[in-house]
Design an enzyme around this catalytic site. Sequence first.
Site, mmCIF file in Angstrom:
data_model
loop_
_atom_site.group_PDB
_atom_site.id
_atom_site.type_symbol
_atom_site.label_atom_id
_atom_site.label_comp_id
_atom_site.label_asym_id
_atom_site.label_seq_id
_atom_site.Cartn_x
_atom_site.Cartn_y
_atom_site.Cartn_z
ATOM 1 N NE ARG A 1 -45.544 -37.860 24.059
ATOM 2 C CZ ARG A 1 -44.423 -36.734 23.862
ATOM 3 N NH1 ARG A 1 -44.011 -36.516 24.939
ATOM 4 N NH2 ARG A 1 -44.606 -36.106 23.051
ATOM 5 N N GLY A 2 -43.194 -40.055 22.198
ATOM 6 C CA GLY A 2 -42.111 -39.116 21.471
ATOM 7 C C GLY A 2 -41.150 -40.082 21.061
ATOM 8 N NE ARG A 41 -47.662 -44.313 19.485
ATOM 9 C CZ ARG A 41 -47.683 -43.183 19.728
ATOM 10 N NH1 ARG A 41 -46.747 -42.533 20.693
ATOM 11 N NH2 ARG A 41 -48.380 -42.116 18.836
ATOM 12 C CD GLN A 81 -49.385 -35.632 22.315
ATOM 13 O OE1 GLN A 81 -50.460 -34.802 21.902
ATOM 14 N NE2 GLN A 81 -49.475 -36.991 21.731
ATOM 15 C CG ASP A 119 -43.237 -39.202 15.655
ATOM 16 O OD1 ASP A 119 -43.913 -38.092 15.624
ATOM 17 O OD2 ASP A 119 -43.193 -39.874 16.690
ATOM 18 C CG ASN A 126 -43.895 -33.638 14.366
ATOM 19 O OD1 ASN A 126 -43.545 -34.554 15.287
ATOM 20 N ND2 ASN A 126 -44.267 -32.499 14.873
ATOM 21 C CE LYS A 127 -48.816 -36.603 18.139
ATOM 22 N NZ LYS A 127 -49.542 -37.822 18.153
HETATM 23 O O1 MRU Z 1 -47.916 -39.497 19.820
HETATM 24 P P1 MRU Z 1 -46.728 -38.645 20.440
HETATM 25 O O2 MRU Z 1 -46.876 -37.993 21.716
HETATM 26 O O3 MRU Z 1 -45.639 -39.858 20.367
HETATM 27 O O4 MRU Z 1 -46.075 -37.861 19.157
HETATM 28 C C1 MRU Z 1 -44.806 -37.074 19.452
HETATM 29 C C2 MRU Z 1 -44.484 -36.412 18.353
HETATM 30 O O5 MRU Z 1 -45.172 -36.254 17.323
HETATM 31 C C3 MRU Z 1 -43.208 -35.441 18.529
HETATM 32 O O6 MRU Z 1 -43.254 -34.218 17.941
HETATM 33 C C4 MRU Z 1 -41.998 -36.524 17.953
HETATM 34 O O7 MRU Z 1 -42.137 -37.750 18.282
HETATM 35 C C5 MRU Z 1 -40.896 -35.869 18.141
HETATM 36 S S1 MRU Z 1 -40.213 -36.022 19.815
HETATM 37 C C6 MRU Z 1 -38.631 -35.418 19.964
#
Ligand code: MRU
Length: 345
Positions: free
Chosen positions: A49-50, A91, A198, A239, A249-250
């Site tokens: 993920r990320g 995703r 996370q 993202d 972002n998250k």
């Molecule tokens: O749901 P995730 O764990 O994929 O979400 C990740 C994030 O929100 C990160 O902050 C984002 O992808 C940047 S990673 C360099």
Amino acid sequence: MMPDEIRPVFLKDDAVMMLDQRLLPGREVYLEFTSAQAVSDAIRDMVVRGAPAIGVAAAMGLAVSVPASAEDPDTFDTAFEGACRIIAAARPTAINLSWAVNRMRGVYQAHKARGVPAVREALRQESQAVMDEDIGMNRAIGKHGGALIPDGANVMTHCNAGALATGGYGTALGVIRGAREAGRKVKVFSCETRPYLQGARLTSWELVRDGFDVTLITDNAAGHLMATGAIDCIVVGSDRTAANGDVANKIGTYTHAVLAHRHGIPFYVAIPTSTLDMDCPDGSHIPIEERPKEEVLGFGGQRVAAEGVEVRNPAFDVTPWQLVTAIITERGVHRAGPDGYDFRI
Ligand code: MRU
């Protein structure tokens, strides 16, 4: 690569290897993937993920997933396009996924006239380049962004935008690494990041592992710590960042940005330009993933919520550009003009 650096995704023979992030911090297990469907499922199920790491996994997945039995160009063509569609659908929010798939499509088109073995080799090399370039961009982000972090700063971050979320080194955590490499002392506050944790599971793991001073806080503690002077600046990843600088972002990032604005705390976003969506004029066009309700109802198979309750589980939110002090890319530190960010400069 330094021998001890975290690599969440890499190619090994005819497979993509992924560190199973669902098991961290308890166990470090690498899984092997050889089909497009398995890579797509691994992205959806959070093995990897990320945003940038998802892009690397997609590119490497496309490099290995057309079966050896596809020897003639037409069979290869059908299998490759099918793999692109399966992986791209994993995703919706991280633009790095479609960015990587389209980049691999471009390489396929450029090389397909050379025959299947040459195409396979070109795809493999390109997927490795996606990863190597990502690490290079993150190191540059670290240099530019590290210069913004004062010596002795208390830096808050949300989710995991570290080595685990990228090809390696990290974006937001790359800025923190860059500050340390420039000789500054940094103390990190990691928000635990409900519901998938996370921050608690991944950011804490990678920062403790790499010898950082890191303190875990609940997401709900962030406002209190900002109000009482415990946080000097905030740095997060993204993202998908729209052309005007609106940042997806998250989930919870927007809340932190509003609080940071209220308390006059710099709020930085660190992204490689592969996370920029210049076709997206502003954040209202960014698709926001809704994840399974089970992630909110409990954790690790242990239910905490009452039976019969309804759940909403948006995985991301959008922070308007006005709340973002600066966006750090591999090109440098970008600041907004009166109408937003202009990444064409
Ligand atoms: O749901 P995730 O764990 O994929 O979400 C990740 C994030 O929100 C990160 O902050 C984002 O992808 C940047 S990673 C360099």
